[in-house]
Write an enzyme that holds these catalytic residues in place. Structure first.
Site, PDB file in Angstrom:
ATOM      1  N   SER A 111       0.846  -1.194   0.000  1.00 21.93           N
ATOM      2  CA  SER A 111       0.000   0.000   0.000  1.00 21.93           C
ATOM      3  C   SER A 111       0.879   1.240   0.000  1.00 21.93           C
ATOM      4  CB  SER A 111      -0.853   0.009   1.264  1.00 21.93           C
ATOM      5  OG  SER A 111      -1.487   1.255   1.431  1.00 21.93           O
ATOM      6  N   TYR A 129      -2.413   0.785  10.486  1.00 18.33           N
ATOM      7  CA  TYR A 129      -2.301   0.256   9.116  1.00 18.33           C
ATOM      8  C   TYR A 129      -0.901   0.499   8.561  1.00 18.33           C
ATOM      9  CZ  TYR A 129      -3.737  -0.588   4.238  1.00 18.33           C
ATOM     10  OH  TYR A 129      -3.858  -1.065   2.958  1.00 18.33           O
TER      11      TYR A 129
HETATM   12  C1  8X3 Z   1      -4.722   2.034   0.816  1.00 14.22           C
HETATM   13  C2  8X3 Z   1      -3.988   3.109   0.107  1.00 14.22           C
HETATM   14  O1  8X3 Z   1      -3.833   5.629  -0.288  1.00 14.22           O
HETATM   15  O2  8X3 Z   1      -6.051   4.704   0.132  1.00 14.22           O
HETATM   16  O3  8X3 Z   1      -3.975   0.850   0.899  1.00 14.22           O
HETATM   17  O4  8X3 Z   1      -4.427   4.863   1.972  1.00 14.22           O
HETATM   18  S1  8X3 Z   1      -4.600   4.660   0.501  1.00 14.22           S
END
Ligand code: 8X3
Length: 245
Positions: A139, A152
């Protein structure tokens, strides 16, 4: 169910976790289009079966947080050439001062340990392939910390660390597999609905008025990485919508 693929005329086998929707389902479709036999794996068997039927693949129930589920999943596969570790997600956007440790544990268990469980279980098959490849879906949160993202961020930074270590370990392994991390930015999927516990208005606000990626954009990158000759290792790819810094 044993997926027997020993006949050399049978196409190579890809496993996609989190394959029932979003990036996983799109990746499964792109890979099937390129001739892979795709085993889609996730908890939601009804959605999974629909994906598998659409692409001529195989649906197998899998909970990456449950070792017994991973063991029985792996026992049913006698060939794996590509593993896309896509199962994961975020829960909550609270500052650390209000951290809900249950959510943190879920995020670590799913994004990090889930990848460890599935990778460890399928590594023997991937090495036997001789052209094995693992693609971990990270991510933007593995690249840039953001407010409220600490749980996260920590999980995806952890995933990045283990991806790099796996790559190093496989360099020296006999018939070592290739290891790639793809780090997407904002992709319009159910990601935010999960993060905000089903709050549709809050989830919609994440994407409104923005140039969001779609799952197929990431699937295209997965398809391309998987199409390269076995001598090529793409270490990492960062893929953002144009308007995300
Ligand atoms: C999610 C990416 O940029 O939406 O894994 O946080 S973001």
């Amino acid at each position: 169910m044993m997926i027997t693929m020993t006949d050399s005329s049978v196409s190579r086998v890809a496993v996609v976790t989190g394959g029932s929707a979003g990036i996983g389902a799109a990746a499964a479709e792109a890979l099937a289009h390129d001739g892979w036999h795709v085993v889609v794996a996730a908890r939601r068997l009804d959605k999974l079966t629909a994906v598998a039927e659409r692409i001529g693949g195989t649906a197998v129930e899998l909970d990456v947080t449950d070792q017994a589920s991973v063991d029985s999943f792996a026992a049913g596969l006698d060939r794996v050439d590509l593993l896309v570790n896509n199962a994961g997600g975020a829960r909550g956007l609270e500052p650390l001062a209000e951290a809900d440790l249950e959510k943190w544990q879920w995020m670590y268990d799913t994004n990090v340990l889930g990848t460890v469980r599935v990778t460890r279980a399928l590594l023997p098959r991937l090495r036997e392939s001789g052209e094995g490849l693992i693609i971990n879906i990270g991510s933007k949160a593995a690249l840039d910390p953001y407010l409220g993202g600490s749980g996260y961020n920590a999980a995806k930074f952890g995933l990045k660390a283990l991806t790099r270590v796996t790559r190093l370990e496989e360099i020296d392994a006999a018939a070592g597999v290739r290891v790639t991390e793809i780090d997407p930015g904002r992709v319009a999927t159910d990601f935010s609905l999960m993060r905000f516990d089903g709050d549709e208005a809050r989830a919609r606000a994440v994407y409104e008025g923005k140039e969001n990626l779609v799952a197929e954009d990431i699937a295209e990158a997965i398809r391309w990485v998987a199409s390269l000759p076995p001598r090529v290792n793409i270490d990492s790819m960062n893929i953002m919508p144009r308007d995300q810094g």
